[in-house]
Design a protein around this motif. Structure first.
Motif, PDB file in Angstrom:
ATOM      1  N   LYS A 133       0.327  -1.142  -0.076  1.00 16.34           N
ATOM      2  CA  LYS A 133       0.182   0.039  -0.095  1.00 16.34           C
ATOM      3  C   LYS A 133       0.939   1.031   0.263  1.00 16.34           C
ATOM      4  CE  LYS A 133      -3.950   1.932   2.328  1.00 16.34           C
ATOM      5  NZ  LYS A 133      -5.087   1.314   1.216  1.00 16.34           N
ATOM      6  N   GLN A 134       0.668   2.411  -0.647  1.00 21.58           N
ATOM      7  CA  GLN A 134       1.250   3.640  -1.393  1.00 21.58           C
ATOM      8  C   GLN A 134       0.921   4.376   0.158  1.00 21.58           C
ATOM      9  OE1 GLN A 134       4.425   3.879  -2.577  1.00 21.58           O
ATOM     10  NE2 GLN A 134       3.309   1.962  -3.513  1.00 21.58           N
ATOM     11  N   CYS A 135       1.836   4.826   0.927  1.00 20.38           N
ATOM     12  CA  CYS A 135       1.142   5.840   2.199  1.00 20.38           C
ATOM     13  C   CYS A 135       2.230   7.477   1.569  1.00 20.38           C
ATOM     14  CB  CYS A 135       2.089   5.710   3.494  1.00 20.38           C
ATOM     15  SG  CYS A 135       0.379   3.572   3.935  1.00 20.38           S
ATOM     16  N   SER A 136       1.626   8.190   1.568  1.00 17.02           N
ATOM     17  CA  SER A 136       2.182   9.671   1.465  1.00 17.02           C
ATOM     18  C   SER A 136       3.005  10.459   3.152  1.00 17.02           C
ATOM     19  CB  SER A 136       1.297  10.591   0.654  1.00 17.02           C
ATOM     20  OG  SER A 136       0.299   9.716   0.154  1.00 17.02           O
ATOM     21  N   ASN A 137       3.431  11.824   2.592  1.00 13.95           N
ATOM     22  CA  ASN A 137       3.615  12.339   4.303  1.00 13.95           C
ATOM     23  C   ASN A 137       4.179  11.462   5.507  1.00 13.95           C
ATOM     24  OD1 ASN A 137       2.651  14.573   2.794  1.00 13.95           O
ATOM     25  ND2 ASN A 137       0.804  13.212   3.101  1.00 13.95           N
ATOM     26  N   CYS A 157       0.015   6.509   9.943  1.00 13.76           N
ATOM     27  CA  CYS A 157       0.265   7.598   9.929  1.00 13.76           C
ATOM     28  C   CYS A 157       0.971   8.471  10.987  1.00 13.76           C
ATOM     29  CB  CYS A 157      -1.381   8.275   9.160  1.00 13.76           C
ATOM     30  SG  CYS A 157      -1.491   7.556   8.438  1.00 13.76           S
ATOM     31  N   PRO A 158       1.814   9.127  10.699  1.00 12.43           N
ATOM     32  CA  PRO A 158       2.679  10.036  12.120  1.00 12.43           C
ATOM     33  C   PRO A 158       1.401  11.450  12.160  1.00 12.43           C
ATOM     34  CG  PRO A 158       3.135  11.501   9.215  1.00 12.43           C
ATOM     35  CD  PRO A 158       2.267  10.271   9.101  1.00 12.43           C
ATOM     36  N   ASN A 159       2.035  11.875  13.189  1.00  8.87           N
ATOM     37  CA  ASN A 159       0.515  12.543  14.204  1.00  8.87           C
ATOM     38  C   ASN A 159       0.072  13.734  13.691  1.00  8.87           C
ATOM     39  OD1 ASN A 159       1.155  10.989  16.513  1.00  8.87           O
ATOM     40  ND2 ASN A 159       3.272  12.138  17.150  1.00  8.87           N
ATOM     41  N   CYS A 190      -2.279   8.679   4.399  1.00  4.53           N
ATOM     42  CA  CYS A 190      -2.094   9.965   4.944  1.00  4.53           C
ATOM     43  C   CYS A 190      -2.315  11.349   4.445  1.00  4.53           C
ATOM     44  CB  CYS A 190      -0.763   9.073   5.735  1.00  4.53           C
ATOM     45  SG  CYS A 190      -0.675   7.964   6.476  1.00  4.53           S
ATOM     46  N   GLU A 191      -2.926  11.528   3.948  1.00  3.35           N
ATOM     47  CA  GLU A 191      -2.730  11.972   2.709  1.00  3.35           C
ATOM     48  C   GLU A 191      -3.484  13.514   3.159  1.00  3.35           C
ATOM     49  OE1 GLU A 191      -7.133  10.184   2.052  1.00  3.35           O
ATOM     50  OE2 GLU A 191      -4.493  10.045   2.312  1.00  3.35           O
ATOM     51  N   SER A 192      -4.739  13.542   4.110  1.00  5.94           N
ATOM     52  CA  SER A 192      -4.918  14.537   5.044  1.00  5.94           C
ATOM     53  C   SER A 192      -4.197  15.321   6.025  1.00  5.94           C
ATOM     54  CB  SER A 192      -5.709  14.328   5.639  1.00  5.94           C
ATOM     55  OG  SER A 192      -7.004  14.244   4.564  1.00  5.94           O
TER      56      SER A 192
END
Length: 223
Positions: free
Chosen positions: A113-117, A132-134, A141-143
């Motif tokens: 799975k491709q995760c952003s940021n 996702c990071p905090n 994790c796009e928002s």
């Protein structure tokens, strides 16, 4: 029965008793449960760690036990596991050659799975998801997340700007309009009106205007 026969029978019974004494094998405690872990980014392997179990025996002190750790399949680098499932087995042998063991499985999974940021792909109960990071959220994790203080500030700023844009700011004031004909070019009727020195009512309106997606304010004066 003479004394020699009695001694022989006693020896035979003592030997049979000793030979039937049971010694338990070594016992392992805190044996790890099966472990499932994702591969490291852009890799086909993962570094896996766990708490090493402990072993005790009823006849042999711990320092007298012979212990081994067996990996199946074998590892090329300590605690670095390739994609797939590997058995980890701890064994201990006491002085009575009794063997006790503890085993568990380490499974390394590829997460696509491709995760952003800066998010990390994780497999949870067979389902790929992004951790996702905090300061980000969303499936990938796009928002970006906004703190409460920032959100409150933006909320009130939005209210002020909204009211300013929707209604504008209007105010009126009076100013003297006594001018000479040479300066104004008014008609004689207008001159007679202005020469009285009376105060006229002026209205200044501040209106919003958008230029190249930027918001500006314009000022207009009307009599």
């Amino acid at each position: 029965m003479n004394a020699n026969m009695m001694a022989l029978l006693h020896y035979i019974m003592l030997t049979l008793t000793i030979s039937n004494v049971y010694t338990a094998p070594p016992v392992w405690s805190n044996c790890p449960s099966d472990i499932e872990q994702n591969t490291e980014p852009n890799s086909n392997q993962a570094s896996v760690t766990w708490t090493v179990p402990t072993v005790t025996d009823d006849t042999t002190p711990q320092e007298g036990l012979v212990t081994f750790v067996i990996y199946n399949p074998a590892l090329a680098i300590q605690n670095v596991f390739l994609v797939g499932t590997t058995e980890v087995r701890y064994t201990a042998t006491d002085t009575d050659t009794e063997v006790g063991s503890c085993s568990f499985m380490v499974t390394v999974i590829v997460c696509a799975k491709q995760c952003s940021n800066g998010g990390t792909c994780m497999v949870n109960n067979g389902v790929e998801e992004c951790k996702c990071p905090n300061d980000f959220a969303g499936e990938n994790c796009e928002s970006p997340l906004i703190s409460i203080d920032t959100a409150i500030g933006l909320f009130f700023a939005g209210i002020v700007i909204g009211l300013f844009v929707a209604a504008g700011v209007a105010f009126t004031y009076k100013m003297p309009t006594k001018k000479k004909r040479a300066e104004t070019g008014f008609t004689s009727e207008q001159d007679a009106h202005t020469d009285t020195g009376e105060l006229h009512e002026y209205k200044t309106t501040i209106e919003p205007i958008r230029i190249d997606n930027d918001m500006y304010m314009t000022v207009k004066d009307t009599v």
